[in-house]
Write a protein that holds these residues in place. Structure first.
Motif, mmCIF file in Angstrom:
data_model
loop_
_atom_site.group_PDB
_atom_site.id
_atom_site.type_symbol
_atom_site.label_atom_id
_atom_site.label_comp_id
_atom_site.label_asym_id
_atom_site.label_seq_id
_atom_site.Cartn_x
_atom_site.Cartn_y
_atom_site.Cartn_z
ATOM 1 N N PHE A 37 -5.678 9.092 4.585
ATOM 2 C CA PHE A 37 -5.715 9.028 2.968
ATOM 3 C C PHE A 37 -4.249 9.115 2.469
ATOM 4 O O PHE A 37 -4.026 8.218 2.094
ATOM 5 N N ASP A 38 -3.648 10.343 2.147
ATOM 6 C CA ASP A 38 -2.520 10.413 1.934
ATOM 7 C C ASP A 38 -1.191 9.176 1.898
ATOM 8 O O ASP A 38 -0.561 8.184 1.698
ATOM 9 N N GLN A 39 -1.916 8.384 2.901
ATOM 10 C CA GLN A 39 -0.403 7.413 3.639
ATOM 11 C C GLN A 39 -1.019 6.447 3.044
ATOM 12 O O GLN A 39 -0.555 4.970 2.926
ATOM 13 N N VAL A 40 -2.541 5.761 2.851
ATOM 14 C CA VAL A 40 -2.772 4.816 2.407
ATOM 15 C C VAL A 40 -2.245 4.890 0.662
ATOM 16 O O VAL A 40 -1.956 4.449 0.012
ATOM 17 N N ALA A 41 -2.307 5.879 0.085
ATOM 18 C CA ALA A 41 -1.861 6.264 -1.216
ATOM 19 C C ALA A 41 -0.746 5.807 -1.339
ATOM 20 O O ALA A 41 -0.378 5.336 -2.183
ATOM 21 N N ALA A 42 0.315 5.964 -0.541
ATOM 22 C CA ALA A 42 2.113 5.705 -0.314
ATOM 23 C C ALA A 42 2.057 4.688 0.064
ATOM 24 O O ALA A 42 2.299 3.661 -1.195
ATOM 25 N N LEU A 43 1.069 3.622 0.335
ATOM 26 C CA LEU A 43 0.859 1.855 0.006
ATOM 27 C C LEU A 43 0.713 1.529 -0.800
ATOM 28 O O LEU A 43 1.129 0.367 -1.491
ATOM 29 N N THR A 44 -0.727 1.950 -1.795
ATOM 30 C CA THR A 44 -1.267 1.124 -2.845
ATOM 31 C C THR A 44 -1.249 2.380 -3.939
ATOM 32 O O THR A 44 -1.391 1.646 -4.882
ATOM 33 N N GLY A 45 -0.535 3.357 -4.192
ATOM 34 C CA GLY A 45 -0.864 4.268 -5.234
ATOM 35 C C GLY A 45 -2.301 5.098 -4.877
ATOM 36 O O GLY A 45 -3.028 4.317 -4.786
ATOM 37 N N ALA A 46 -1.904 6.203 -5.609
ATOM 38 C CA ALA A 46 -3.438 6.716 -5.161
ATOM 39 C C ALA A 46 -4.275 6.631 -6.012
ATOM 40 O O ALA A 46 -5.479 6.541 -5.659
ATOM 41 N N ALA A 47 -4.214 5.805 -7.447
ATOM 42 C CA ALA A 47 -5.698 5.517 -8.132
ATOM 43 C C ALA A 47 -6.736 4.896 -6.787
ATOM 44 O O ALA A 47 -7.921 4.806 -7.173
ATOM 45 N N ASP A 48 -5.918 3.934 -6.134
ATOM 46 C CA ASP A 48 -5.979 2.570 -5.665
ATOM 47 C C ASP A 48 -6.802 3.225 -4.799
ATOM 48 O O ASP A 48 -7.563 2.789 -4.021
ATOM 49 N N ALA A 49 -5.968 4.035 -3.801
ATOM 50 C CA ALA A 49 -6.755 4.562 -2.202
ATOM 51 C C ALA A 49 -7.613 5.728 -3.030
ATOM 52 O O ALA A 49 -8.606 5.650 -2.257
ATOM 53 N N ASP A 50 -8.201 5.886 -3.768
ATOM 54 C CA ASP A 50 -9.513 6.644 -4.774
ATOM 55 C C ASP A 50 -10.249 5.498 -4.833
ATOM 56 O O ASP A 50 -11.094 5.771 -4.243
ATOM 57 N N ARG A 51 -9.993 4.388 -5.298
ATOM 58 C CA ARG A 51 -11.077 3.369 -6.204
ATOM 59 C C ARG A 51 -11.576 2.576 -3.770
ATOM 60 O O ARG A 51 -12.010 2.632 -3.864
ATOM 61 N N LEU A 52 -10.539 2.252 -3.123
ATOM 62 C CA LEU A 52 -11.015 2.038 -1.540
ATOM 63 C C LEU A 52 -11.647 2.549 -1.559
ATOM 64 O O LEU A 52 -12.377 1.937 -0.212
ATOM 65 N N ARG A 53 -11.997 4.023 -1.280
ATOM 66 C CA ARG A 53 -11.911 5.049 -0.392
ATOM 67 C C ARG A 53 -13.539 5.213 -1.177
ATOM 68 O O ARG A 53 -15.050 4.963 0.093
ATOM 69 N N GLU A 54 -13.859 5.051 -2.252
ATOM 70 C CA GLU A 54 -14.866 5.300 -3.242
ATOM 71 C C GLU A 54 -15.911 4.755 -3.027
ATOM 72 O O GLU A 54 -17.160 3.879 -2.594
ATOM 73 N N LEU A 55 -15.329 2.375 -2.300
ATOM 74 C CA LEU A 55 -15.537 1.418 -2.581
ATOM 75 C C LEU A 55 -16.381 1.254 -1.410
ATOM 76 O O LEU A 55 -17.409 0.624 -0.558
ATOM 77 N N THR A 56 -15.592 1.849 -0.268
ATOM 78 C CA THR A 56 -15.910 1.642 1.434
ATOM 79 C C THR A 56 -17.240 2.082 1.185
ATOM 80 O O THR A 56 -18.205 2.139 2.154
#
Ligand SMILES: Nc1ncnc2c1ncn2[C@@H]1O[C@H](COP(=O)(O)OP(=O)(O)OP(=O)(O)O)[C@@H](O)[C@H]1O
Ligand SMILES: [Mg+2]
Length: 277
Positions: free
Chosen positions: A148-167
């Motif tokens: 998850f932290d690597q996703v956050a590094a790519l997209t920003g923390a807020a978008d990473a949260d949203r991607l996980r929630e939507l997925t």
């Protein structure tokens, strides 16, 4: 129309600001396109994706503009969509243990940094679905697990949260709807893009047998490989043939083509409740 990109399975054309996404009958296993097409596969995946996009619309906006305003020669296999800036993460949700998730659990007891209870086996249902993203690799490369932290590094923390929630929301809805119709969706891969206003939109294909593992619920038996209404049949055949997973792949025998087509048709018919063709 200008060809923008020819992927392993889909071809993307630009029509003004829109994208025309055309699903071919090509099939890829282990990221290699097989030399033999599966008749009707492109149309089946397109129609099933459209069916799902509609049933997910209250959870997340989709890239679909129209299923009918496409060039007539591609009718049924093409979708007019919004051209998005794609987010370079394959958003995977897993509700059961199979494939790379199973390998990771066996090696580490966890998947993508999410610890799981001991005693699970091949095909087990997880206590709760987990988000197991990967990078979207360039041509010829394989996707790699990221946490998850690597996703956050790519997209920003807020978008990473949203991607996980939507997925997890899309997987949860898909799992519930399909189970009602006798199909377990064991896992699935989603892709999202950004609209010009920055909002996150569900793109690509959704909850299809190319992007997911589909198991007939009545035959589900944890502790063994599950019968599948997806590409698994072709993966199994390709390995039995002695192929080393490197291009070129061997031609697919007619009976394997026919059985694979039958599985895609069955997945479509079971899930939508409609006859194919
Ligand atoms: N709305 C969209 N806007 C822009 N690109 C999209 C959109 N929806 C899907 N895509 C991209 O279209 C391509 C679909 O083609 P396909 O699935 O055949 O490619 P792939 O095999 O996944 O990857 P590659 O393109 O590396 O071969 C993917 O690269 C996907 O990210
Ligand atoms: Mg793809």
């Amino acid at each position: 129309m200008k060809l923008l990109h020819s992927g392993k399975v889909r071809d993307l054309y630009a029509d003004g600001d829109d994208l025309i996404m055309v699903a071919s009958d090509r099939i890829s296993v282990y990221d290699v396109v097989l030399p033999t097409p599966i008749p009707d596969k492109g149309a089946i995946l397109t129609q099933l994706s459209l069916w799902w996009f509609e049933r997910l619309a209250d959870l997340v906006p989709s890239h679909v503009i129209s299923a009918t305003r496409v060039p007539p020669e591609w009718a049924g296999r093409a979708i007019r969509c919004r051209r998005l800036e794609m987010i370079g993460v394959e958003c995977i949700a897993r509700g059961y243990l199979a494939g790379l998730g199973l390998e990771s659990y066996r090696a580490t007891g966890s998947i993508s940094g999410v610890p799981l209870p001991a005693g699970l086996t091949e095909g087990s249902r997880l206590p709760a679905p987990v988000f197991t993203p990967t990078t979207k690799a360039d041509v010829g490369q394989h996707d790699e697990n990221i946490d998850f932290d690597q996703v956050a590094a790519l997209t920003g923390a807020a978008d990473a949260d949203r991607l996980r929630e939507l997925t997890l929301a899309v997987y949860g809805r898909g799992h519930e709807v399909a189970l009602d119709r006798g199909v377990i969706i064991a896992d699935t891969k989603l892709e999202f893009g950004r609209a010009p206003d920055g909002s996150i939109i569900l793109a690509d294909e959704v909850l299809t047998p190319d992007s997911s593992r589909f198991w007939p619920a009545g035959q589900w038996r944890p502790g063994q490989a599950q019968p599948a209404l997806d590409k698994q049949f072709v993966r199994d055949w390709s390995l039995r043939s002695g192929w080393d997973k490197r291009p070129p792949a061997p031609p697919v025998p007619a009976e394997v083509v026919e059985s694979t087509r039958a599985r895609y048709v069955e997945a479509y018919e079971r899930i939508t409740g409609e006859r194919w063709g």
